[in-house]
Write a protein that holds these residues in place. Structure first.
Motif, short mmCIF file in Angstrom:
data_model
loop_
_atom_site.label_atom_id
_atom_site.label_comp_id
_atom_site.label_asym_id
_atom_site.label_seq_id
_atom_site.Cartn_x
_atom_site.Cartn_y
_atom_site.Cartn_z
N PRO A 170 -5.09 -18.95 -2.10
CA PRO A 170 -5.91 -18.45 -0.99
C PRO A 170 -5.11 -17.66 0.04
O PRO A 170 -5.55 -16.60 0.51
N PHE A 171 -3.93 -18.18 0.40
CA PHE A 171 -3.07 -17.46 1.35
C PHE A 171 -2.63 -16.13 0.76
O PHE A 171 -2.60 -15.11 1.47
N PHE A 172 -2.29 -16.12 -0.52
CA PHE A 172 -1.81 -14.89 -1.16
C PHE A 172 -2.92 -13.84 -1.18
O PHE A 172 -2.68 -12.66 -0.89
N ILE A 173 -4.14 -14.26 -1.48
CA ILE A 173 -5.28 -13.33 -1.50
C ILE A 173 -5.53 -12.78 -0.10
O ILE A 173 -5.74 -11.58 0.10
N GLY A 174 -5.50 -13.68 0.89
CA GLY A 174 -5.69 -13.23 2.27
C GLY A 174 -4.60 -12.28 2.72
O GLY A 174 -4.87 -11.30 3.42
N PHE A 175 -3.37 -12.56 2.31
CA PHE A 175 -2.25 -11.69 2.67
C PHE A 175 -2.43 -10.30 2.06
O PHE A 175 -2.20 -9.28 2.74
N ILE A 176 -2.85 -10.24 0.82
CA ILE A 176 -3.08 -8.94 0.17
C ILE A 176 -4.22 -8.19 0.85
O ILE A 176 -4.11 -6.99 1.16
N MET A 177 -5.32 -8.90 1.13
CA MET A 177 -6.50 -8.25 1.69
C MET A 177 -6.27 -7.73 3.11
O MET A 177 -6.73 -6.64 3.47
N PHE A 178 -5.54 -8.51 3.92
CA PHE A 178 -5.40 -8.16 5.34
C PHE A 178 -4.07 -7.52 5.68
O PHE A 178 -3.84 -7.17 6.84
N SER A 179 -3.19 -7.35 4.69
CA SER A 179 -1.91 -6.69 4.94
C SER A 179 -1.75 -5.43 4.11
O SER A 179 -1.54 -4.33 4.65
N TYR A 180 -1.88 -5.54 2.80
CA TYR A 180 -1.62 -4.39 1.93
C TYR A 180 -2.83 -3.48 1.77
O TYR A 180 -2.67 -2.25 1.68
N VAL A 181 -4.02 -4.04 1.74
CA VAL A 181 -5.21 -3.19 1.64
C VAL A 181 -5.33 -2.26 2.84
O VAL A 181 -5.59 -1.06 2.67
N PRO A 182 -5.15 -2.74 4.09
CA PRO A 182 -5.17 -1.79 5.21
C PRO A 182 -4.10 -0.72 5.14
O PRO A 182 -4.32 0.42 5.56
N ILE A 183 -2.92 -1.09 4.60
CA ILE A 183 -1.85 -0.08 4.46
C ILE A 183 -2.28 1.02 3.49
O ILE A 183 -2.10 2.22 3.76
N VAL A 184 -2.88 0.63 2.38
CA VAL A 184 -3.38 1.63 1.42
C VAL A 184 -4.48 2.47 2.06
O VAL A 184 -4.55 3.68 1.85
N TYR A 185 -5.33 1.82 2.86
CA TYR A 185 -6.41 2.52 3.56
C TYR A 185 -5.83 3.57 4.49
O TYR A 185 -6.31 4.71 4.53
N ILE A 186 -4.80 3.20 5.26
CA ILE A 186 -4.17 4.13 6.19
C ILE A 186 -3.53 5.29 5.44
O ILE A 186 -3.67 6.46 5.82
N LEU A 187 -2.80 4.98 4.37
CA LEU A 187 -2.14 6.03 3.59
C LEU A 187 -3.15 6.98 2.97
O LEU A 187 -2.89 8.18 2.82
N ARG A 188 -4.31 6.45 2.63
CA ARG A 188 -5.34 7.29 2.01
C ARG A 188 -5.90 8.31 2.99
O ARG A 188 -6.09 9.47 2.64
N TYR A 189 -6.18 7.88 4.21
CA TYR A 189 -6.88 8.75 5.16
C TYR A 189 -5.96 9.50 6.12
O TYR A 189 -6.42 10.37 6.86
N ALA A 190 -4.66 9.19 6.12
CA ALA A 190 -3.74 9.86 7.05
C ALA A 190 -3.62 11.35 6.77
O ALA A 190 -3.26 12.12 7.67
N PHE A 191 -3.91 11.76 5.55
CA PHE A 191 -3.77 13.17 5.17
C PHE A 191 -5.13 13.85 5.02
O PHE A 191 -5.25 14.85 4.31
N THR A 192 -6.14 13.31 5.69
CA THR A 192 -7.49 13.86 5.58
C THR A 192 -8.10 14.07 6.96
O THR A 192 -7.62 13.53 7.96
N ASN A 193 -9.17 14.83 6.98
CA ASN A 193 -9.99 15.00 8.17
C ASN A 193 -11.27 14.19 7.95
O ASN A 193 -12.24 14.69 7.38
N TYR A 194 -11.25 12.95 8.41
CA TYR A 194 -12.35 12.04 8.13
C TYR A 194 -12.79 11.37 9.43
O TYR A 194 -11.97 10.87 10.19
N SER A 195 -14.09 11.37 9.66
CA SER A 195 -14.64 10.80 10.88
C SER A 195 -15.33 9.47 10.64
O SER A 195 -15.98 8.93 11.55
N GLY A 196 -15.21 8.94 9.45
CA GLY A 196 -15.88 7.69 9.13
C GLY A 196 -17.22 7.89 8.44
O GLY A 196 -17.78 6.94 7.88
N PHE A 197 -17.75 9.10 8.51
CA PHE A 197 -19.02 9.43 7.88
C PHE A 197 -18.89 10.79 7.21
O PHE A 197 -18.10 11.64 7.61
N GLY A 198 -19.67 11.00 6.20
CA GLY A 198 -19.69 12.30 5.55
C GLY A 198 -18.50 12.52 4.64
O GLY A 198 -17.90 11.58 4.11
N ASP A 199 -18.14 13.80 4.48
CA ASP A 199 -17.08 14.18 3.55
C ASP A 199 -15.71 13.83 4.10
O ASP A 199 -15.48 13.78 5.31
#
Length: 302
Positions: free
Chosen positions: A20-49
């Motif tokens: 359970p701790f390992f799953i939580g660590f992945i979800m709340f630590s590494y998933v946000p990092i991937v999320y940030i890396l994904r959108y850092a090079f885009t023009n995204y407002s949270g909606f639309g393209d």
């Protein structure tokens, strides 16, 4: 065969316990990092393209957004100022509480209490304490004759930063005090007894025995305090919200408001992600330089 089976069962049980701790660590630590890396090079407002823009967000941050760098500078100034008070205060209180005197358990609990209070609550408490017209601080100063009219503590940058520094010290000194106290209690009493026989004074024992013995833990405590101070966010939002005029904005509140469109700003997920990545690199560099500097200092002392 039975012994091997039992070891295997123990391993499965241990794995299930940390899963359970390992799953939580992945979800709340590494998933946000991937999320940030994904959108850092885009023009995204949270909606639309979500349009790929390459390094445009980083160019904007470095060349066309002085407010971002001002918020980062505010973070460094606030962190340096409050740590200069917080760490010596925590160490001093730990040394005093480490003495075998009656009533010390009560003071340990009392002094640690601010550490368990939410940062949002602490920010609200200090905003009310230093309120211009009905704040307790102005009332006390007026009653003892130090001021004739109420002081507006939040109308200039440096007064507001001072209040943030006081609130942050009050919030964090307790946990550092406990860490130092644990380190002090691990020092063998025989060292102090031998020093006393040799005629060493209290200050001599402190600088020749106490500080060298707690040096490794001191290094870790200071590192955690530095990183935690550079990531301050909720305390600033609840106390000043960047006022007056955004001059007390710190880097995390600046990113937060850009990410969620707070304080009249547009929602800019892509740009906020780029700023978060820049800040993460900055924190990594600070940590690296600190570890290198403290390592060289320890080698020099050795």
């Amino acid at each position: 065969m039975r012994k091997k089976l039992r070891l295997s069962d123990d391993n499965v049980q241990a794995f299930l316990m940390i899963l359970p701790f390992f799953i939580g660590f992945i979800m709340f630590s590494y998933v946000p990092i991937v999320y940030i890396l994904r959108y850092a090079f885009t023009n995204y407002s949270g909606f639309g393209d979500c349009d790929f823009t390459g390094l445009a967000n980083f160019v904007r941050a470095f060349k066309r957004d002085p407010d971002f760098w001002q918020s980062l500078l505010n973070t460094v100034i606030l962190s340096a100022g409050k740590l200069a008070v917080e760490i010596p205060l925590a160490l001093l209180l730990a040394v005093l509480l480490n003495k075998k005197l009656k009533g010390m358990a009560f003071f340990r609990v009392t002094l640690f209490l601010p550490a368990i209070i939410s940062a949002v609550i602490i920010g609200l408490i200090f905003s009310l304490l230093f309120a211009s017209h009905n704040g307790m601080v102005n009332g006390i100063l007026a009653n003892i004759g130090l001021i004739e009219k109420p002081i507006n503590w939040f109308n200039t940058k440096w007064k507001a930063m001072l209040i943030l520094g006081i609130a942050s010290v009050w919030q964090n000194y307790g946990i550092n005090m406990i860490f130092f106290l644990m380190a002090l209690q691990s020092i063998p009493q025989e060292l102090y007894d031998c020093a006393s026989i040799d005629g060493a004074t209290g200050l001599t024992r402190f600088f020749k025995i106490t500080l060298p013995m707690i040096a490794p833990i001191f290094q870790s405590i200071l590192l955690m305090a530095i990183v935690g101070s550079l990531k301050v966010c909720d305390l600033v939002i609840s106390c000043t919200n960047g006022q007056p005029g955004g001059t007390t904005e710190v880097v995390m509140t600046y990113i937060y408001k850009s990410f969620f469109g707070k304080s009249g700003r547009n929602i800019e997920v892509g740009y906020a992600s780029a700023m978060a990545l820049i800040t993460a690199i900055f924190l990594g560099l600070v940590t690296f330089v600190y570890l290198k500097a403290t390592k060289k200092l320890k080698e020099y002392e050795g």
